[in-house]
Each structure stands twice: as C-alpha cells, then as structure tokens.
Design a protein around this motif. Structure first.
Motif, PDB file in Angstrom:
ATOM      1  N   GLY A  34     119.849  46.122  46.832  1.00 24.54           N
ATOM      2  CA  GLY A  34     119.546  44.893  47.010  1.00 24.54           C
ATOM      3  C   GLY A  34     118.326  44.817  46.415  1.00 24.54           C
ATOM      4  O   GLY A  34     117.802  45.047  45.158  1.00 24.54           O
ATOM      5  N   ASP A  35     117.120  44.021  46.995  1.00 26.14           N
ATOM      6  CA  ASP A  35     115.859  43.570  46.357  1.00 26.14           C
ATOM      7  C   ASP A  35     115.057  44.862  45.909  1.00 26.14           C
ATOM      8  O   ASP A  35     114.124  44.737  45.362  1.00 26.14           O
ATOM      9  N   GLY A  36     115.425  46.118  46.486  1.00 23.13           N
ATOM     10  CA  GLY A  36     114.691  47.324  46.166  1.00 23.13           C
ATOM     11  C   GLY A  36     114.766  47.750  44.682  1.00 23.13           C
ATOM     12  O   GLY A  36     114.571  47.067  43.746  1.00 23.13           O
ATOM     13  N   LEU A  37     115.225  49.008  44.456  1.00 29.04           N
ATOM     14  CA  LEU A  37     115.932  49.759  43.287  1.00 29.04           C
ATOM     15  C   LEU A  37     116.860  48.644  42.618  1.00 29.04           C
ATOM     16  O   LEU A  37     117.349  48.986  41.359  1.00 29.04           O
ATOM     17  N   GLY A  38     117.929  47.895  43.331  1.00 28.63           N
ATOM     18  CA  GLY A  38     118.709  47.301  42.914  1.00 28.63           C
ATOM     19  C   GLY A  38     120.172  47.804  42.621  1.00 28.63           C
ATOM     20  O   GLY A  38     120.994  47.550  41.773  1.00 28.63           O
ATOM     21  N   LEU A  39     120.287  48.807  43.601  1.00 28.86           N
ATOM     22  CA  LEU A  39     121.626  49.538  43.311  1.00 28.86           C
ATOM     23  C   LEU A  39     122.723  48.885  43.721  1.00 28.86           C
ATOM     24  O   LEU A  39     122.636  47.938  44.591  1.00 28.86           O
ATOM     25  N   ASP A  40     124.061  49.110  43.295  1.00 25.34           N
ATOM     26  CA  ASP A  40     125.272  48.399  43.842  1.00 25.34           C
ATOM     27  C   ASP A  40     126.107  49.444  44.498  1.00 25.34           C
ATOM     28  O   ASP A  40     126.092  50.798  44.713  1.00 25.34           O
ATOM     29  N   SER A  41     127.364  49.100  44.811  1.00 18.11           N
ATOM     30  CA  SER A  41     128.257  49.601  45.551  1.00 18.11           C
ATOM     31  C   SER A  41     128.711  50.993  44.469  1.00 18.11           C
ATOM     32  O   SER A  41     129.155  52.008  45.158  1.00 18.11           O
ATOM     33  N   ILE A  42     129.077  50.791  43.289  1.00 21.05           N
ATOM     34  CA  ILE A  42     129.396  51.725  42.408  1.00 21.05           C
ATOM     35  C   ILE A  42     128.385  52.825  42.395  1.00 21.05           C
ATOM     36  O   ILE A  42     128.635  54.086  42.144  1.00 21.05           O
ATOM     37  N   ASP A  43     127.087  52.346  42.462  1.00 20.35           N
ATOM     38  CA  ASP A  43     125.958  53.434  42.605  1.00 20.35           C
ATOM     39  C   ASP A  43     126.110  54.157  43.841  1.00 20.35           C
ATOM     40  O   ASP A  43     125.620  55.419  43.805  1.00 20.35           O
ATOM     41  N   ALA A  44     126.442  53.710  44.946  1.00 21.41           N
ATOM     42  CA  ALA A  44     126.714  54.238  45.953  1.00 21.41           C
ATOM     43  C   ALA A  44     127.538  55.396  46.223  1.00 21.41           C
ATOM     44  O   ALA A  44     127.477  56.437  46.697  1.00 21.41           O
ATOM     45  N   LEU A  45     128.814  55.253  45.555  1.00 15.81           N
ATOM     46  CA  LEU A  45     129.916  56.246  45.142  1.00 15.81           C
ATOM     47  C   LEU A  45     129.194  57.577  44.386  1.00 15.81           C
ATOM     48  O   LEU A  45     129.551  58.508  44.613  1.00 15.81           O
ATOM     49  N   GLU A  46     128.444  57.135  43.303  1.00 17.70           N
ATOM     50  CA  GLU A  46     127.850  58.300  42.357  1.00 17.70           C
ATOM     51  C   GLU A  46     126.776  58.892  43.406  1.00 17.70           C
ATOM     52  O   GLU A  46     126.649  60.115  43.293  1.00 17.70           O
ATOM     53  N   LEU A  47     126.199  58.343  44.298  1.00 14.28           N
ATOM     54  CA  LEU A  47     125.288  58.967  45.221  1.00 14.28           C
ATOM     55  C   LEU A  47     126.025  60.064  46.157  1.00 14.28           C
ATOM     56  O   LEU A  47     125.305  61.026  46.433  1.00 14.28           O
ATOM     57  N   ILE A  48     127.133  59.537  46.604  1.00 13.92           N
ATOM     58  CA  ILE A  48     127.862  60.361  47.345  1.00 13.92           C
ATOM     59  C   ILE A  48     128.450  61.692  46.483  1.00 13.92           C
ATOM     60  O   ILE A  48     128.308  62.654  47.318  1.00 13.92           O
ATOM     61  N   VAL A  49     128.782  61.376  45.539  1.00 23.82           N
ATOM     62  CA  VAL A  49     129.416  62.583  44.619  1.00 23.82           C
ATOM     63  C   VAL A  49     127.861  63.505  44.318  1.00 23.82           C
ATOM     64  O   VAL A  49     128.165  64.768  44.534  1.00 23.82           O
ATOM     65  N   LEU A  50     126.730  62.790  44.193  1.00 26.05           N
ATOM     66  CA  LEU A  50     125.618  63.773  44.043  1.00 26.05           C
ATOM     67  C   LEU A  50     125.363  64.453  45.201  1.00 26.05           C
ATOM     68  O   LEU A  50     125.100  65.921  45.011  1.00 26.05           O
ATOM     69  N   LEU A  51     125.491  64.118  46.363  1.00 24.19           N
ATOM     70  CA  LEU A  51     125.151  64.779  47.638  1.00 24.19           C
ATOM     71  C   LEU A  51     126.282  65.921  47.927  1.00 24.19           C
ATOM     72  O   LEU A  51     125.905  67.256  48.238  1.00 24.19           O
ATOM     73  N   GLN A  52     127.521  65.588  47.412  1.00 26.62           N
ATOM     74  CA  GLN A  52     128.398  66.745  47.714  1.00 26.62           C
ATOM     75  C   GLN A  52     128.340  67.681  46.621  1.00 26.62           C
ATOM     76  O   GLN A  52     128.398  68.915  47.072  1.00 26.62           O
ATOM     77  N   GLN A  53     128.034  67.382  45.510  1.00 27.32           N
ATOM     78  CA  GLN A  53     127.973  68.386  44.448  1.00 27.32           C
ATOM     79  C   GLN A  53     126.928  69.228  44.412  1.00 27.32           C
ATOM     80  O   GLN A  53     126.824  70.390  44.179  1.00 27.32           O
ATOM     81  N   LYS A  54     125.566  68.601  44.660  1.00 24.37           N
ATOM     82  CA  LYS A  54     124.396  69.105  44.279  1.00 24.37           C
ATOM     83  C   LYS A  54     123.936  69.650  45.835  1.00 24.37           C
ATOM     84  O   LYS A  54     123.387  71.066  45.722  1.00 24.37           O
ATOM     85  N   TYR A  55     124.179  68.999  46.888  1.00 24.63           N
ATOM     86  CA  TYR A  55     123.784  69.765  48.042  1.00 24.63           C
ATOM     87  C   TYR A  55     124.719  70.219  49.033  1.00 24.63           C
ATOM     88  O   TYR A  55     124.311  70.636  50.391  1.00 24.63           O
TER      89      TYR A  55
END
Length: 87
Positions: A34-55
């Motif tokens: 939203g008004d913060g960094l402005g990420l969207d739902s596609i970015d959320a999916l990328e973050l989920i992948v990041l958490l799974q792969q990296k952490y």
C-alpha cells in the motif's frame, strides 16, 4: 535481529528487483504494501518464495500473510519464531 532485518532488506530489494530502493531507505516498521513500499500481491508471492528458499520457513496459514508481511520487522519476527530449536 538487527542483522536479520538488514539482510532481509537487501534480499527484498534483490528478489523484487527494486532497483531504485536502497536498504537504508526501508524502515524496520515501514509498511511494505500500500502506501509504504508499495508492494503488490505478486510481490507477496515472491516474498513467500524468498522465505522458503532462503530461510526454510513456510506460511502454514495464508490468512496470516498480511500480518507477517506488514513490515521487515514482522517478517524477521516470523522467521525467528519459525526456527526449530537445536536439539
């Protein structure tokens, strides 16, 4: 936790290809969507992948996503709370 949050900021920028954003420009408690960094739902999916792969952590309940991905601090807390204690 400060190191984890600093690492997360760099990884978010790299994972989401945020070329115009520097890690120091992302506040620990700044909203990511939203008004913060402005990420969207596609970015959320990328973050989920990041958490799974990296952490190696996985969201078990998708309804928790907005709470977990609210800020860099909430992601770091989720990672810390998801770690399996050493036996």
């Amino acid at each position: 936790m400060d190191k984890l949050m600093a690492d997360l900021k760099e990884q978010i920028i790299e994972q989401l290809n945020l070329q115009d954003v520097k890690p120091e420009e992302i506040g620990d408690d700044q909203p990511l969507f939203g008004d913060g960094l402005g990420l969207d739902s596609i970015d959320a999916l990328e973050l989920i992948v990041l958490l799974q792969q990296k952490y190696k952590v996985k969201l078990s309940n998708a309804e928790e996503g907005p709470k977990i991905f609210r800020s860099v601090r909430t992601i770091a807390e989720f990672i810390e709370n998801s770690k399996i204690p050493n036996a």
